[in-house]
Design an enzyme around this catalytic site. Structure first.
Site, PDB file in Angstrom:
ATOM      1  N   GLY A 249      40.046  -9.699  12.361  1.00 31.06           N
ATOM      2  CA  GLY A 249      39.313  -9.144  13.490  1.00 31.06           C
ATOM      3  C   GLY A 249      39.561  -7.646  13.554  1.00 31.06           C
ATOM      4  O   GLY A 249      38.771  -6.824  13.100  1.00 31.06           O
TER       5      GLY A 249
ATOM      6  N   TYR B 199      49.509  -3.923  27.202  1.00 31.95           N
ATOM      7  CA  TYR B 199      50.571  -4.102  26.186  1.00 31.95           C
ATOM      8  C   TYR B 199      51.428  -2.854  26.002  1.00 31.95           C
ATOM      9  O   TYR B 199      52.294  -2.844  25.137  1.00 31.95           O
ATOM     10  CB  TYR B 199      49.960  -4.401  24.808  1.00 31.95           C
TER      11      TYR B 199
ATOM     12  N   CYS C 222      42.589   2.420  40.921  1.00 30.34           N
ATOM     13  CA  CYS C 222      43.686   2.524  41.881  1.00 30.34           C
ATOM     14  C   CYS C 222      44.881   1.653  41.493  1.00 30.34           C
ATOM     15  O   CYS C 222      45.187   0.663  42.161  1.00 30.34           O
ATOM     16  CB  CYS C 222      43.183   2.157  43.262  1.00 30.34           C
ATOM     17  N   GLU C 223      45.521   1.995  40.416  1.00 32.30           N
ATOM     18  CA  GLU C 223      46.730   1.305  39.961  1.00 32.30           C
ATOM     19  C   GLU C 223      47.560   2.320  39.182  1.00 32.30           C
ATOM     20  O   GLU C 223      47.017   3.064  38.370  1.00 32.30           O
ATOM     21  CB  GLU C 223      46.387   0.183  38.959  1.00 32.30           C
TER      22      GLU C 223
ATOM     23  N   TYR D  73      39.253  -5.084  20.413  1.00 35.04           N
ATOM     24  CA  TYR D  73      39.833  -5.465  21.697  1.00 35.04           C
ATOM     25  C   TYR D  73      39.681  -4.339  22.718  1.00 35.04           C
ATOM     26  O   TYR D  73      40.575  -4.087  23.528  1.00 35.04           O
ATOM     27  CB  TYR D  73      41.301  -5.890  21.522  1.00 35.04           C
TER      28      TYR D  73
HETATM   29  N1  LLP Z   1      42.022 -15.949  14.223  1.00 31.08           N
HETATM   30  C1  LLP Z   1      42.550 -16.450  15.353  1.00 31.08           C
HETATM   31  C2  LLP Z   1      42.675 -17.898  15.502  1.00 31.08           C
HETATM   32  C3  LLP Z   1      42.976 -15.579  16.371  1.00 31.08           C
HETATM   33  O1  LLP Z   1      43.512 -16.076  17.475  1.00 31.08           O
HETATM   34  C4  LLP Z   1      42.833 -14.181  16.206  1.00 31.08           C
HETATM   35  C5  LLP Z   1      43.246 -13.248  17.259  1.00 31.08           C
HETATM   36  C6  LLP Z   1      42.245 -13.709  15.017  1.00 31.08           C
HETATM   37  C7  LLP Z   1      41.868 -14.617  14.036  1.00 31.08           C
HETATM   38  C8  LLP Z   1      42.035 -12.262  14.745  1.00 31.08           C
HETATM   39  O2  LLP Z   1      43.239 -11.559  14.724  1.00 31.08           O
HETATM   40  P1  LLP Z   1      43.264 -10.015  14.258  1.00 31.08           P
HETATM   41  O3  LLP Z   1      42.860  -9.981  12.802  1.00 31.08           O
HETATM   42  O4  LLP Z   1      42.308  -9.280  15.125  1.00 31.08           O
HETATM   43  O5  LLP Z   1      44.658  -9.603  14.489  1.00 31.08           O
HETATM   44  N2  LLP Z   1      43.995  -8.539  22.522  1.00 31.08           N
HETATM   45  C9  LLP Z   1      45.051  -8.313  21.572  1.00 31.08           C
HETATM   46  C10 LLP Z   1      44.859  -9.099  20.298  1.00 31.08           C
HETATM   47  C11 LLP Z   1      44.697 -10.605  20.512  1.00 31.08           C
HETATM   48  C12 LLP Z   1      44.471 -11.366  19.228  1.00 31.08           C
HETATM   49  C13 LLP Z   1      44.106 -12.772  19.501  1.00 31.08           C
HETATM   50  N3  LLP Z   1      43.795 -13.579  18.353  1.00 31.08           N
HETATM   51  C14 LLP Z   1      45.157  -6.814  21.318  1.00 31.08           C
HETATM   52  O6  LLP Z   1      44.413  -6.036  21.946  1.00 31.08           O
HETATM   53  O7  LLP Z   1      45.991  -6.373  20.543  1.00 31.08           O
END
Ligand code: LLP
Length: 414
Positions: A275, A316, A342-343, A370
């Site tokens: 992702g 985070y 407002c935080e 994200y």
């Molecule tokens: N596959 C599954 C089953 C997942 O749960 C995720 C991400 C991905 C693939 C993709 O992961 P990536 O390649 O993007 O690392 N909101 C957080 C990240 C949450 C990731 C959730 N799952 C942030 O902003 O860092």
């Protein structure tokens, strides 16, 4: 060369000046580069050339239709986690046979939608979900292709909120239960066991935990074969990190090569679910300085983007580089880059050495993943516009929300 670079001191997205984008579309505004998206996907596809493999982009990272469209045209598949994401990828022209469905809480309605669509695979995360899927498939007179998401209990060494491969996480089925669960799945009449998958966390900067997880998965695969359960594919999940500041994430080659070697001669289709790595550095959030407020303790630059736009710093404590769109010679001082929400947690960057004046444009970098997808309307702030640059062309791929749209679904009492 990066898709975001300076020309005559002005930051551009490909051939388009961010000053022009701000003028045309206003701020805050998300800016994506088509070239950067394509280059990132290509890096995976090149590495997997010669293998029976499919890159399934994890839609949750950035689900704008134009982004999905760019990937679909280049032959990517998709990893979805909801009926909403399924509808999106179909709207963007995805091939159903290239869609995998992950997530711990698929509803009956979502299962029905995916079964009638005819997706490649359900990544099942519990015994209860297996039972439910079998029942839903029976109701429709269909057979559901399934893979079990196995939790290998390895430490991905990433932020606790985005680490998913440890025993204490809610994700996947426990490693020691997986073999029995596969046998159960093989017995259920409306399921067809086709694969295995594993995803251990996000923003990983070390390839070792991936390899460690794969060893465990391959050992399990052999046990399953001994039980007469032969799998067709292995899904390595996502999680490869990017550079936000000074991290040194592995190349796609260094990440995949050891795993491809381990998989070796096994007759398995290989899926990956990146992702962040595909979109993170392909986008920036463009914002304008509204007010400067200097003080004894801190200097605050109040900008027109906020935590409702980019939640990662507040959520985070994540670092995103913040750079002026027009670089100048003026002397820098440390600024807290904060939004109008407002935080006290509404910050985008802290202690950033910058030379700022009212009205300056800033680019918050590495905001393609994200970012917009996690934005909200908190403080009744309309979501920002999204544009995609393609060479010297700019396409508005989501217009800015209108205030009235924020309460259009609400009703006063009768
Ligand atoms: N596959 C599954 C089953 C997942 O749960 C995720 C991400 C991905 C693939 C993709 O992961 P990536 O390649 O993007 O690392 N909101 C957080 C990240 C949450 C990731 C959730 N799952 C942030 O902003 O860092």
């Amino acid at each position: 060369m990066s898709a975001f670079a300076r020309r005559d001191g002005v930051l551009h997205a490909e051939s388009v000046s961010l000053i022009d984008i701000a003028r045309q579309f206003g701020t805050p505004c998300w800016v994506y580069s088509r070239q950067a998206l394509e280059a990132a996907l290509e890096e995976f596809q090149r590495e997997l050339l010669g293998f029976d493999a499919l890159v399934c982009y994890a839609v949750k990272a950035n689900s704008n239709l134009a982004v999905l469209d760019v990937f679909a045209r280049r032959g990517a598949g998709f990893d979805i986690v909801s009926g909403g994401e399924l509808r999106r990828v179909l709207a963007a022209g995805a091939n159903p046979q290239q869609i995998v469905f992950s997530g711990v809480g698929k509803s009956t309605a979502e299962m029905e939608l995916a079964l009638t669509t005819g997706i490649l695979c359900f990544n099942v995360e519990s015994a209860a979900e297996l039972e439910r899927l079998d029942m839903v498939a029976r109701g429709l007179g269909k057979t559901a292709p399934v893979s079990l998401r196995v939790n290998p209990d390895v430490d991905a060494g990433t932020h606790p909120y985005i680490s998913t491969g440890l025993k204490e996480n809610k994700f996947g089925v426990a490693y020691q239960d997986a073999r029995a669960l596969y046998r159960q799945a093989a017995r259920l009449p409306n399921l067809r066991v086709t694969g295995i998958d594993c995803h251990i966390g996000s923003q990983l900067l070390d390839p070792a935990p991936f390899a460690e997880a794969l060893d465990k998965i391959l050992a399990l695969l052999d046990e399953l074969a001994a039980d007469g359960i032969v799998l067709h594919h292995i899904d390595l999940g996502g999680g490869l990190g990017i550079r936000y500041r000074d991290e040194e994430p592995p190349t796609v080659h260094a990440y995949l090569q050891p795993m491809l070697e381990k998989i070796g001669q096994r007759r398995l289709q290989i899926l990956v679910e990146p992702g962040r790595r595909l979109v993170g550095n392909a986008g920036v959030l463009l914002t304008r300085v509204e007010y400067l407020k200097t003080g004894d303790a801190k200097n605050f630059a109040i900008v027109d983007a906020a935590m409702n736009d980019l939640a990662r710093p507040a959520l985070y404590g994540s670092w995103h580089d913040i750079v002026p769109v027009v670089s100048g010679p003026a002397t820098s001082i440390p600024w807290e880059i904060v939004g109008p929400v407002c935080e006290s947690g509404d910050f985008l960057g802290r202690g950033r050495e910058l030379a700022l004046a009212d009205g300056d444009l800033l680019a918050i970098l590495s905001a393609g993943a994200y970012g917009m997808v996690m934005s909200s309307n908190y403080n009744s702030r309309p979501r920002a516009a999204e544009v995609m640059v393609d060479g010297s062309a700019v396409h508005l791929v989501r217009r800015r929300e209108e205030i009235e749209e924020l309460y259009a679904l609400e009703r006063r009492l009768p």
